[in-house]
Design an enzyme around this catalytic site. Structure first.
Site, PDB file in Angstrom:
ATOM      1  N   CYS A   1      -4.269  -1.560  -1.900  1.00 27.65           N
ATOM      2  CA  CYS A   1      -4.475  -0.132  -2.127  1.00 27.65           C
ATOM      3  C   CYS A   1      -5.481   0.000  -3.262  1.00 27.65           C
ATOM      4  O   CYS A   1      -5.258  -0.539  -4.358  1.00 27.65           O
ATOM      5  CB  CYS A   1      -3.140   0.504  -2.503  1.00 27.65           C
ATOM      6  SG  CYS A   1      -3.281   2.229  -2.967  1.00 27.65           S
ATOM      7  N   ASN A   2      -6.569   0.686  -2.998  1.00 32.20           N
ATOM      8  CA  ASN A   2      -7.599   0.849  -4.033  1.00 32.20           C
ATOM      9  C   ASN A   2      -7.106   1.730  -5.173  1.00 32.20           C
ATOM     10  O   ASN A   2      -7.444   1.502  -6.330  1.00 32.20           O
ATOM     11  CB  ASN A   2      -8.856   1.468  -3.433  1.00 32.20           C
ATOM     12  CG  ASN A   2      -9.601   0.506  -2.537  1.00 32.20           C
ATOM     13  OD1 ASN A   2     -10.538  -0.140  -2.958  1.00 32.20           O
ATOM     14  ND2 ASN A   2      -9.167   0.378  -1.292  1.00 32.20           N
TER      15      ASN A   2
ATOM     16  N   TYR B   1      -1.014   8.400  -2.354  1.00 31.32           N
ATOM     17  CA  TYR B   1      -1.048   8.090  -3.787  1.00 31.32           C
ATOM     18  C   TYR B   1      -2.295   8.682  -4.450  1.00 31.32           C
ATOM     19  O   TYR B   1      -2.286   9.013  -5.622  1.00 31.32           O
ATOM     20  CB  TYR B   1      -1.116   6.573  -4.002  1.00 31.32           C
ATOM     21  CG  TYR B   1       0.190   5.836  -3.941  1.00 31.32           C
ATOM     22  CD1 TYR B   1       1.344   6.422  -3.422  1.00 31.32           C
ATOM     23  CD2 TYR B   1       0.265   4.526  -4.403  1.00 31.32           C
ATOM     24  CE1 TYR B   1       2.535   5.707  -3.368  1.00 31.32           C
ATOM     25  CE2 TYR B   1       1.447   3.812  -4.363  1.00 31.32           C
ATOM     26  CZ  TYR B   1       2.577   4.393  -3.841  1.00 31.32           C
ATOM     27  OH  TYR B   1       3.741   3.685  -3.792  1.00 31.32           O
ATOM     28  N   GLY B   2      -3.367   8.744  -3.669  1.00 35.92           N
ATOM     29  CA  GLY B   2      -4.684   9.028  -4.231  1.00 35.92           C
ATOM     30  C   GLY B   2      -4.835  10.389  -4.887  1.00 35.92           C
ATOM     31  O   GLY B   2      -5.774  10.627  -5.633  1.00 35.92           O
TER      32      GLY B   2
ATOM     33  N   GLU C   1      -3.037   8.538   8.588  1.00 35.13           N
ATOM     34  CA  GLU C   1      -1.583   8.408   8.766  1.00 35.13           C
ATOM     35  C   GLU C   1      -1.132   9.140  10.037  1.00 35.13           C
ATOM     36  O   GLU C   1      -0.105   8.827  10.621  1.00 35.13           O
ATOM     37  CB  GLU C   1      -0.828   8.966   7.547  1.00 35.13           C
ATOM     38  CG  GLU C   1      -1.011   8.146   6.272  1.00 35.13           C
ATOM     39  CD  GLU C   1      -0.169   6.862   6.218  1.00 35.13           C
ATOM     40  OE1 GLU C   1       0.958   6.863   6.735  1.00 35.13           O
ATOM     41  OE2 GLU C   1      -0.660   5.852   5.658  1.00 35.13           O
TER      42      GLU C   1
ATOM     43  N   ASP D   1       0.878  -1.183   0.000  1.00 38.82           N
ATOM     44  CA  ASP D   1       0.000   0.000   0.000  1.00 38.82           C
ATOM     45  C   ASP D   1       0.914   1.232   0.000  1.00 38.82           C
ATOM     46  O   ASP D   1       2.134   1.119   0.183  1.00 38.82           O
ATOM     47  CB  ASP D   1      -0.879  -0.005   1.267  1.00 38.82           C
ATOM     48  CG  ASP D   1      -1.785   1.210   1.355  1.00 38.82           C
ATOM     49  OD1 ASP D   1      -2.377   1.596   0.333  1.00 38.82           O
ATOM     50  OD2 ASP D   1      -1.894   1.809   2.449  1.00 38.82           O
ATOM     51  N   SER D   2       0.300   2.403  -0.116  1.00 38.46           N
ATOM     52  CA  SER D   2       1.080   3.631  -0.052  1.00 38.46           C
ATOM     53  C   SER D   2       1.565   3.915   1.373  1.00 38.46           C
ATOM     54  O   SER D   2       2.488   4.691   1.565  1.00 38.46           O
ATOM     55  CB  SER D   2       0.217   4.803  -0.519  1.00 38.46           C
ATOM     56  OG  SER D   2      -0.933   4.886   0.286  1.00 38.46           O
TER      57      SER D   2
ATOM     58  N   CYS E   1     -10.991   2.604   0.098  1.00 38.58           N
ATOM     59  CA  CYS E   1      -9.604   2.976   0.377  1.00 38.58           C
ATOM     60  C   CYS E   1      -9.230   2.175   1.603  1.00 38.58           C
ATOM     61  O   CYS E   1     -10.005   2.128   2.573  1.00 38.58           O
ATOM     62  CB  CYS E   1      -9.485   4.476   0.661  1.00 38.58           C
ATOM     63  SG  CYS E   1      -7.850   4.963   1.248  1.00 38.58           S
ATOM     64  N   THR E   2      -8.070   1.528   1.573  1.00 33.76           N
ATOM     65  CA  THR E   2      -7.729   0.639   2.689  1.00 33.76           C
ATOM     66  C   THR E   2      -7.374   1.399   3.966  1.00 33.76           C
ATOM     67  O   THR E   2      -7.210   0.791   5.021  1.00 33.76           O
ATOM     68  CB  THR E   2      -6.579  -0.307   2.289  1.00 33.76           C
ATOM     69  OG1 THR E   2      -5.507   0.482   1.761  1.00 33.76           O
ATOM     70  CG2 THR E   2      -7.044  -1.304   1.250  1.00 33.76           C
ATOM     71  N   HIS E   3      -7.244   2.719   3.881  1.00 36.23           N
ATOM     72  CA  HIS E   3      -7.069   3.496   5.108  1.00 36.23           C
ATOM     73  C   HIS E   3      -8.401   3.665   5.860  1.00 36.23           C
ATOM     74  O   HIS E   3      -8.411   3.917   7.054  1.00 36.23           O
ATOM     75  CB  HIS E   3      -6.529   4.894   4.795  1.00 36.23           C
ATOM     76  CG  HIS E   3      -5.064   4.950   4.491  1.00 36.23           C
ATOM     77  ND1 HIS E   3      -4.520   4.451   3.340  1.00 36.23           N
ATOM     78  CD2 HIS E   3      -4.022   5.459   5.201  1.00 36.23           C
ATOM     79  CE1 HIS E   3      -3.213   4.662   3.345  1.00 36.23           C
ATOM     80  NE2 HIS E   3      -2.888   5.270   4.463  1.00 36.23           N
TER      81      HIS E   3
HETATM   82  N1  DGL Z   1      -4.859   3.178   1.010  1.00 33.02           N
HETATM   83  C1  DGL Z   1      -4.807   3.522  -0.356  1.00 33.02           C
HETATM   84  C2  DGL Z   1      -6.077   3.246  -1.107  1.00 33.02           C
HETATM   85  O1  DGL Z   1      -6.693   2.253  -0.793  1.00 33.02           O
HETATM   86  C3  DGL Z   1      -4.040   4.732  -0.761  1.00 33.02           C
HETATM   87  C4  DGL Z   1      -4.403   6.018  -0.189  1.00 33.02           C
HETATM   88  C5  DGL Z   1      -3.454   7.102  -0.622  1.00 33.02           C
HETATM   89  O2  DGL Z   1      -2.255   6.902  -0.546  1.00 33.02           O
HETATM   90  O3  DGL Z   1      -3.956   8.142  -1.055  1.00 33.02           O
HETATM   91  O4  DGL Z   1      -6.459   3.939  -2.017  1.00 33.02           O
END
Ligand code: DGL
Length: 271
Positions: free
Chosen positions: A76-77, A45-46, A155, A13-14, A187-189
């Site tokens: 990571c989505n 990343y998003g 984060e 993931d990011s 989003c996995t966060h």
């Molecule tokens: N957790 C990630 C996702 O599922 C990335 C979020 C990010 O880095 O913006 O999209």
């Protein structure tokens, strides 16, 4: 080249968000070793472009392949939405799973017709969930919302304070009004905000879909099918690699997983 069933599973993931997936995989497959990569130097990343996300994802996949993993899980989505093909190519002949396919399956299983999707800008703008869901059932109503502030909050470990609750209630306001029955955490966060999301919806019945469990059970059935389940009966080991600031990652990750993570290493991928 044949794949060794006692090799670890690679998950990336990011940042810290993919640990929601790692946790579910550890529960579903307790004897598997896991190598987790969090790109903490380059998170989020998003909000980045497709080509940047693709470049980062290919680098990380090559790193995991170099660690001899037997499967790659895109936790990571944003990567699943825009870089699935790049990851599959970089993974050579290894099986690759991603959270969007798993999340879509889980959403269809609920039988709900009005579905909300929250995710990063990259995921929502890609329309990946909407396309996949409508392909499975064109009678669905799908409303999506990008929530770019949630990743930095997660984060930072701010998942249930006033700032998190206020931010969530602004982002989720339209879903509260338009009768969404199921909400995909795209989003996995975001599973880190589950309790706060429930608070924001108050008494309203809403099914929250978190793709972590779904991807973990896909991993189990895929490994079984490929005859790649680890034959050992000792508890699997979790090793984490991050591209920056391992101490910060440790604090948040240990709080989230509720256990110590002795093996956290730094691996810089920056060019
Ligand atoms: N957790 C990630 C996702 O599922 C990335 C979020 C990010 O880095 O913006 O999209």
């Amino acid at each position: 080249m044949s794949i060794d069933s006692n090799s670890p599973i690679g998950i990336f993931d990011s940042g810290i968000g993919g640990l929601t997936v790692a946790k579910a995989v550890m529960q579903a497959l307790p004897n598997e070793d896991i190598i987790y990569f969090g790109d903490t130097a380059r998170v989020p990343y998003g909000i980045k472009s497709k080509s940047t996300i693709q470049k980062y994802s290919a680098e990380i996949t090559r790193f995991l392949v170099g660690k001899n993993v037997k499967m790659v899980i895109i936790a990571c989505n944003s990567v699943s939405a825009v870089a699935k093909t790049v990851v599959t190519e970089a993974a050579e002949n290894l099986p690759v799973l991603n959270v969007i396919d798993a999340g879509t399956k889980a959403a269809i299983k609920t039988g709900k017709k009005h579905i909300g999707v929250i995710g990063t800008l990259a995921t929502v703008h890609s329309g990946a969930y909407k396309k996949k869901l409508l392909k499975k059932d064109e009678s669905l109503t799908i409303k999506s919302k990008a929530c770019p502030l949630l990743v930095p909050l997660a984060e930072e470990g701010w998942t249930d304070n006033d700032v998190a609750l206020r931010t969530l209630s602004i982002y989720l306001d339209s879903f509260k009004k338009n009768g969404v029955e199921a909400l995909i955490l795209g989003c996995t966060h975001y599973p880190l905000f589950k309790k706060s999301i429930r608070k924001v919806f108050e008494q309203r019945e809403i099914e929250i879909i978190d793709s972590a469990d779904a991807v973990a059970s896909s991993a189990r059935s895929r490994l079984r099918k490929l005859n790649l389940l680890n034959s050992s009966n000792k508890p699997g080991n979790l090793s984490c690699f991050v591209s920056d600031h391992p101490q910060r990652f440790r604090e948040l990750a240990e709080r989230f997983l509720g256990r110590e993570i002795p093996d956290i290493y730094i691996k810089q991928l920056l060019e």
